[in-house]
Design a protein around this motif. Structure first.
Motif, PDB file in Angstrom:
ATOM      1  N   ARG A   1     -12.551  11.275   6.005  1.00  0.00           N
ATOM      2  CA  ARG A   1     -12.968   9.891   5.806  1.00  0.00           C
ATOM      3  C   ARG A   1     -14.496   9.841   5.820  1.00  0.00           C
ATOM      4  O   ARG A   1     -15.144  10.525   6.595  1.00  0.00           O
ATOM      5  CB  ARG A   1     -12.388   9.014   6.905  1.00  0.00           C
ATOM      6  CG  ARG A   1     -12.527   7.539   6.575  1.00  0.00           C
ATOM      7  CD  ARG A   1     -11.750   6.666   7.505  1.00  0.00           C
ATOM      8  NE  ARG A   1     -10.344   6.638   7.111  1.00  0.00           N
ATOM      9  CZ  ARG A   1      -9.358   6.347   7.918  1.00  0.00           C
ATOM     10  NH1 ARG A   1      -9.580   6.078   9.178  1.00  0.00           N
ATOM     11  NH2 ARG A   1      -8.119   6.318   7.485  1.00  0.00           N
TER      12      ARG A   1
ATOM     13  N   ARG B   1       3.778  -3.807   0.102  1.00  0.00           N
ATOM     14  CA  ARG B   1       3.095  -3.271   1.279  1.00  0.00           C
ATOM     15  C   ARG B   1       2.197  -2.114   0.863  1.00  0.00           C
ATOM     16  O   ARG B   1       2.623  -1.223   0.131  1.00  0.00           O
ATOM     17  CB  ARG B   1       4.118  -2.814   2.315  1.00  0.00           C
ATOM     18  CG  ARG B   1       3.520  -2.517   3.674  1.00  0.00           C
ATOM     19  CD  ARG B   1       4.583  -2.105   4.698  1.00  0.00           C
ATOM     20  NE  ARG B   1       4.937  -0.694   4.510  1.00  0.00           N
ATOM     21  CZ  ARG B   1       6.134  -0.257   4.099  1.00  0.00           C
ATOM     22  NH1 ARG B   1       7.093  -1.109   3.850  1.00  0.00           N
ATOM     23  NH2 ARG B   1       6.367   1.020   3.951  1.00  0.00           N
ATOM     24  N   LEU B   2       0.970  -2.123   1.341  1.00  0.00           N
ATOM     25  CA  LEU B   2       0.017  -1.030   1.165  1.00  0.00           C
ATOM     26  C   LEU B   2      -0.733  -0.871   2.479  1.00  0.00           C
ATOM     27  O   LEU B   2      -0.834  -1.829   3.252  1.00  0.00           O
ATOM     28  CB  LEU B   2      -0.998  -1.346   0.059  1.00  0.00           C
ATOM     29  CG  LEU B   2      -0.481  -1.428  -1.369  1.00  0.00           C
ATOM     30  CD1 LEU B   2      -1.549  -2.011  -2.282  1.00  0.00           C
ATOM     31  CD2 LEU B   2      -0.043  -0.054  -1.862  1.00  0.00           C
ATOM     32  N   SER B   3      -1.277   0.316   2.727  1.00  0.00           N
ATOM     33  CA  SER B   3      -2.040   0.501   3.960  1.00  0.00           C
ATOM     34  C   SER B   3      -3.100   1.565   3.779  1.00  0.00           C
ATOM     35  O   SER B   3      -3.001   2.426   2.889  1.00  0.00           O
ATOM     36  CB  SER B   3      -1.108   0.899   5.113  1.00  0.00           C
ATOM     37  OG  SER B   3      -0.499   2.146   4.848  1.00  0.00           O
ATOM     38  N   LEU B   4      -4.116   1.499   4.623  1.00  0.00           N
ATOM     39  CA  LEU B   4      -5.095   2.575   4.719  1.00  0.00           C
ATOM     40  C   LEU B   4      -4.536   3.556   5.742  1.00  0.00           C
ATOM     41  O   LEU B   4      -4.276   3.179   6.877  1.00  0.00           O
ATOM     42  CB  LEU B   4      -6.450   2.046   5.176  1.00  0.00           C
ATOM     43  CG  LEU B   4      -7.199   1.155   4.188  1.00  0.00           C
ATOM     44  CD1 LEU B   4      -8.478   0.623   4.812  1.00  0.00           C
ATOM     45  CD2 LEU B   4      -7.503   1.920   2.911  1.00  0.00           C
ATOM     46  N   PRO B   5      -4.310   4.800   5.354  1.00  0.00           N
ATOM     47  CA  PRO B   5      -3.713   5.754   6.291  1.00  0.00           C
ATOM     48  C   PRO B   5      -4.690   6.197   7.371  1.00  0.00           C
ATOM     49  O   PRO B   5      -5.903   6.082   7.193  1.00  0.00           O
ATOM     50  CB  PRO B   5      -3.339   6.925   5.379  1.00  0.00           C
ATOM     51  CG  PRO B   5      -4.336   6.867   4.271  1.00  0.00           C
ATOM     52  CD  PRO B   5      -4.595   5.399   4.058  1.00  0.00           C
TER      53      PRO B   5
ATOM     54  N   ARG C   1      -1.709  -5.210  -4.352  1.00  0.00           N
ATOM     55  CA  ARG C   1      -0.243  -5.149  -4.241  1.00  0.00           C
ATOM     56  C   ARG C   1       0.419  -5.685  -5.508  1.00  0.00           C
ATOM     57  O   ARG C   1       1.370  -5.087  -6.022  1.00  0.00           O
ATOM     58  CB  ARG C   1       0.240  -5.944  -3.019  1.00  0.00           C
ATOM     59  CG  ARG C   1       0.022  -5.257  -1.697  1.00  0.00           C
ATOM     60  CD  ARG C   1       0.786  -5.928  -0.555  1.00  0.00           C
ATOM     61  NE  ARG C   1       0.490  -7.336  -0.421  1.00  0.00           N
ATOM     62  CZ  ARG C   1      -0.415  -7.854   0.406  1.00  0.00           C
ATOM     63  NH1 ARG C   1      -1.130  -7.061   1.186  1.00  0.00           N
ATOM     64  NH2 ARG C   1      -0.600  -9.152   0.472  1.00  0.00           N
TER      65      ARG C   1
ATOM     66  N   TRP D   1      -6.135  -7.080  -0.832  1.00  0.00           N
ATOM     67  CA  TRP D   1      -4.780  -6.537  -0.680  1.00  0.00           C
ATOM     68  C   TRP D   1      -3.762  -7.283  -1.530  1.00  0.00           C
ATOM     69  O   TRP D   1      -2.934  -6.643  -2.189  1.00  0.00           O
ATOM     70  CB  TRP D   1      -4.383  -6.492   0.789  1.00  0.00           C
ATOM     71  CG  TRP D   1      -5.221  -5.504   1.548  1.00  0.00           C
ATOM     72  CD1 TRP D   1      -6.240  -5.776   2.408  1.00  0.00           C
ATOM     73  CD2 TRP D   1      -5.145  -4.078   1.462  1.00  0.00           C
ATOM     74  NE1 TRP D   1      -6.795  -4.607   2.863  1.00  0.00           N
ATOM     75  CE2 TRP D   1      -6.142  -3.550   2.304  1.00  0.00           C
ATOM     76  CE3 TRP D   1      -4.335  -3.195   0.753  1.00  0.00           C
ATOM     77  CZ2 TRP D   1      -6.351  -2.186   2.469  1.00  0.00           C
ATOM     78  CZ3 TRP D   1      -4.533  -1.832   0.923  1.00  0.00           C
ATOM     79  CH2 TRP D   1      -5.530  -1.349   1.764  1.00  0.00           C
TER      80      TRP D   1
ATOM     81  N   VAL E   1      -5.282   4.824  -0.506  1.00  0.00           N
ATOM     82  CA  VAL E   1      -4.350   3.782  -0.090  1.00  0.00           C
ATOM     83  C   VAL E   1      -2.931   4.334  -0.168  1.00  0.00           C
ATOM     84  O   VAL E   1      -2.543   4.935  -1.177  1.00  0.00           O
ATOM     85  CB  VAL E   1      -4.496   2.537  -0.999  1.00  0.00           C
ATOM     86  CG1 VAL E   1      -3.474   1.479  -0.647  1.00  0.00           C
ATOM     87  CG2 VAL E   1      -5.920   1.982  -0.920  1.00  0.00           C
ATOM     88  N   LYS E   2      -2.170   4.125   0.901  1.00  0.00           N
ATOM     89  CA  LYS E   2      -0.793   4.621   0.958  1.00  0.00           C
ATOM     90  C   LYS E   2       0.181   3.580   0.437  1.00  0.00           C
ATOM     91  O   LYS E   2       0.130   2.420   0.826  1.00  0.00           O
ATOM     92  CB  LYS E   2      -0.428   4.996   2.399  1.00  0.00           C
ATOM     93  CG  LYS E   2       0.910   5.691   2.518  1.00  0.00           C
ATOM     94  CD  LYS E   2       1.148   6.163   3.930  1.00  0.00           C
ATOM     95  CE  LYS E   2       2.467   6.900   4.032  1.00  0.00           C
ATOM     96  NZ  LYS E   2       2.721   7.310   5.417  1.00  0.00           N
ATOM     97  N   ARG E   3       1.057   4.020  -0.455  1.00  0.00           N
ATOM     98  CA  ARG E   3       2.099   3.159  -1.011  1.00  0.00           C
ATOM     99  C   ARG E   3       3.360   3.262  -0.152  1.00  0.00           C
ATOM    100  O   ARG E   3       3.510   4.201   0.636  1.00  0.00           O
ATOM    101  CB  ARG E   3       2.410   3.602  -2.439  1.00  0.00           C
ATOM    102  CG  ARG E   3       1.242   3.434  -3.372  1.00  0.00           C
ATOM    103  CD  ARG E   3       1.361   4.299  -4.592  1.00  0.00           C
ATOM    104  NE  ARG E   3       2.236   3.723  -5.591  1.00  0.00           N
ATOM    105  CZ  ARG E   3       2.024   3.812  -6.887  1.00  0.00           C
ATOM    106  NH1 ARG E   3       0.969   4.450  -7.356  1.00  0.00           N
ATOM    107  NH2 ARG E   3       2.856   3.287  -7.742  1.00  0.00           N
ATOM    108  N   PRO E   4       4.294   2.321  -0.310  1.00  0.00           N
ATOM    109  CA  PRO E   4       5.523   2.345   0.503  1.00  0.00           C
ATOM    110  C   PRO E   4       6.351   3.614   0.328  1.00  0.00           C
ATOM    111  O   PRO E   4       7.044   4.030   1.263  1.00  0.00           O
ATOM    112  CB  PRO E   4       6.314   1.132   0.015  1.00  0.00           C
ATOM    113  CG  PRO E   4       5.301   0.225  -0.583  1.00  0.00           C
ATOM    114  CD  PRO E   4       4.231   1.120  -1.144  1.00  0.00           C
TER     115      PRO E   4
END
Length: 139
Positions: A82, A65-69, A58, A54, A34-37
């Motif tokens: 992956r 904000r977090l995201s799957l890269p 968070r 999420w 998981v990618k952090r800001p």
């Protein structure tokens, strides 16, 4: 920590992988990067029958904000493609957050397609210095 690597063959789904291994989907732990800001990453370990919550993750990480890269970014961050991602042997030892519902003997990615690693969850979390928390919700 005792790690047993098993060949399970290629699987098109988590359910198929569980069937190949003769275990329940909840016994497979998904290792998600998981990618952090700030551009750094964390590993989120979630049972196979659940998904990341999420809002919970968070809140625990104190970010908005977090995201799957994308796949190429996940590969660069971990050294794994992956579908094979594992915190074990990652090129960077990113912090690990594990869902509190994970326990006992579990299976997770072993760094290559068609392979799974079996470990004791408590031993794994201790070895990785994992933070345990409520980070998932039903699928």
């Amino acid at each position: 920590m005792n790690v047993e690597v098993a060949e399970r063959g290629r699987a098109r789904s988590l359910e198929e992988a569980a069937a190949n291994l003769g275990i329940e989907p909840r016994e497979i732990v998904k290792s998600l990067v998981v990618k952090r800001p700030d551009g750094s990453f964390v590993f989120a370990l979630v049972p196979g029958d659940r998904q990341i919550s999420w809002p919970k993750l968070r809140a625990l990480l104190g970010v908005n904000r977090l995201s799957l890269p994308p796949a190429d970014v996940a590969l660069a961050a971990t050294g794994y493609e992956r579908g094979t991602i594992t915190p074990l042997g990652s090129t960077t030892p990113w912090p690990v957050w594990a869902d509190e519902s994970i326990s006992g003997r579990i299976s997770l990615g072993a760094g290559a397609h068609g392979l799974s690693a079996f470990v004791d969850a408590g031993e794994l979390f201790a070895a990785l210095g994992a933070t345990i928390g409520d980070i998932s919700e039903p699928v």
